[in-house]
Write a protein that holds these residues in place. Structure first.
Motif, short mmCIF file in Angstrom:
data_model
loop_
_atom_site.label_atom_id
_atom_site.label_comp_id
_atom_site.label_asym_id
_atom_site.label_seq_id
_atom_site.Cartn_x
_atom_site.Cartn_y
_atom_site.Cartn_z
N UNK A 181 -20.58 -2.01 -44.15
CA UNK A 181 -22.01 -1.86 -43.98
C UNK A 181 -22.38 -0.55 -43.28
N UNK A 182 -21.48 -0.01 -42.47
CA UNK A 182 -21.79 1.16 -41.67
C UNK A 182 -20.50 1.82 -41.24
N UNK A 183 -20.45 3.14 -41.39
CA UNK A 183 -19.29 3.90 -40.95
C UNK A 183 -19.80 5.10 -40.17
N UNK A 184 -19.27 5.28 -38.97
CA UNK A 184 -19.65 6.41 -38.14
C UNK A 184 -18.85 7.64 -38.51
N UNK A 185 -19.39 8.79 -38.14
CA UNK A 185 -18.72 10.04 -38.53
C UNK A 185 -17.43 10.29 -37.77
N UNK A 186 -17.20 9.56 -36.68
CA UNK A 186 -15.96 9.73 -35.91
C UNK A 186 -14.92 8.66 -36.22
N UNK A 187 -15.24 7.73 -37.12
CA UNK A 187 -14.30 6.67 -37.48
C UNK A 187 -13.20 7.22 -38.38
N UNK A 188 -11.96 6.90 -38.05
CA UNK A 188 -10.82 7.37 -38.84
C UNK A 188 -10.63 6.55 -40.11
N UNK A 189 -10.28 7.23 -41.19
CA UNK A 189 -10.12 6.58 -42.49
C UNK A 189 -9.11 5.44 -42.42
N UNK A 190 -7.96 5.67 -41.83
CA UNK A 190 -6.94 4.61 -41.75
C UNK A 190 -7.38 3.47 -40.84
N UNK A 204 -15.85 15.05 -55.42
CA UNK A 204 -15.80 16.15 -56.38
C UNK A 204 -16.99 16.13 -57.33
N UNK A 205 -17.37 14.95 -57.78
CA UNK A 205 -18.51 14.82 -58.69
C UNK A 205 -19.82 15.12 -57.96
N UNK A 206 -19.99 14.60 -56.77
CA UNK A 206 -21.23 14.76 -56.01
C UNK A 206 -21.47 16.21 -55.58
N UNK A 207 -20.43 16.85 -55.08
CA UNK A 207 -20.57 18.19 -54.52
C UNK A 207 -20.12 19.30 -55.47
N UNK A 208 -19.63 18.95 -56.65
CA UNK A 208 -19.17 19.91 -57.65
C UNK A 208 -18.11 20.86 -57.06
N UNK A 209 -17.12 20.27 -56.40
CA UNK A 209 -16.02 21.04 -55.82
C UNK A 209 -14.71 20.36 -56.18
N UNK A 210 -13.62 21.09 -56.04
CA UNK A 210 -12.30 20.50 -56.15
C UNK A 210 -11.71 20.44 -54.75
N UNK A 211 -11.26 19.25 -54.37
CA UNK A 211 -10.74 19.05 -53.03
C UNK A 211 -9.53 18.12 -53.12
N UNK A 212 -8.37 18.55 -52.63
CA UNK A 212 -7.18 17.71 -52.74
C UNK A 212 -7.24 16.51 -51.78
N UNK A 213 -6.68 15.39 -52.22
CA UNK A 213 -6.66 14.19 -51.37
C UNK A 213 -5.90 14.42 -50.07
N UNK A 214 -4.98 15.35 -50.08
CA UNK A 214 -4.22 15.65 -48.86
C UNK A 214 -5.12 16.14 -47.74
N UNK A 215 -6.32 16.55 -48.07
CA UNK A 215 -7.30 16.98 -47.06
C UNK A 215 -7.56 15.87 -46.06
N UNK A 264 -5.54 14.03 -44.59
CA UNK A 264 -4.57 14.05 -43.49
C UNK A 264 -5.10 14.93 -42.35
N UNK A 265 -5.66 16.08 -42.68
CA UNK A 265 -6.17 17.00 -41.67
C UNK A 265 -7.62 16.70 -41.28
N UNK A 266 -8.32 15.98 -42.13
CA UNK A 266 -9.74 15.67 -41.88
C UNK A 266 -9.97 14.17 -42.13
N UNK A 267 -9.47 13.31 -41.23
CA UNK A 267 -9.54 11.87 -41.48
C UNK A 267 -10.85 11.19 -41.09
N UNK A 268 -11.82 11.97 -40.63
CA UNK A 268 -13.13 11.41 -40.29
C UNK A 268 -14.20 12.06 -41.15
N UNK A 269 -15.33 11.42 -41.25
CA UNK A 269 -16.44 11.99 -42.02
C UNK A 269 -16.87 13.32 -41.42
N UNK A 270 -16.92 13.39 -40.11
CA UNK A 270 -17.32 14.62 -39.43
C UNK A 270 -16.42 15.79 -39.83
N UNK A 271 -15.12 15.57 -39.79
CA UNK A 271 -14.16 16.62 -40.15
C UNK A 271 -14.20 16.93 -41.64
#
Length: 108
Positions: free
Chosen positions: A48-57, A74-85, A87-94
């Motif tokens: 129902x709600x996810x904060x920007x500091x909540x970790x994906x795992x 990728x569809x929403x922002x028209x970019x290519x971004x690897x899933x490995x991202x 790991x380094x950016x596990x929160x919405x904020x990052x």
């Protein structure tokens, strides 16, 4: 998951944030990118709600759901971004910072 007719089945009831006691205090999205990412994560993770500091795992995210999240990003922002991202950016904020940088680099 699809059924024999190829229709997507409901993933079940929405998980309420308060049911996940290990999460820290809720921090709301502040930017348009954070808002859109929070919407994508909520839909994909069935929350129902996810904060920007909540970790994906910490939210129970797995690689299958991550694939769906990144396809939608990728569809929403028209970019290519690897899933490995994730790991380094596990929160919405990052992740929002990474998405914004990729969108900006595409424009310039």
């Amino acid at each position: 998951m699809g059924n024999e007719a190829g229709r997507v089945q409901d993933s079940g009831p929405i998980v309420l944030r308060r049911q996940l006691p290990l999460l820290g205090p809720y921090v709301a999205a502040r930017t348009a990118t954070e808002c859109k990412l929070a919407e994508i994560w909520c839909k994909t993770l069935g929350m129902d709600q996810i904060g920007i500091a909540d970790g994906y795992e910490d939210l129970g995210g797995d690689s299958l759901r991550a694939a769906g999240i990144f396809a939608e990003i990728e569809q929403t922002f028209a970019i290519e971004i690897p899933m490995a991202t994730l790991v380094d950016a596990p929160t919405i904020e990052q992740l929002a910072r990474t998405v914004d940088a990729l969108v900006l680099s595409r424009v310039t």
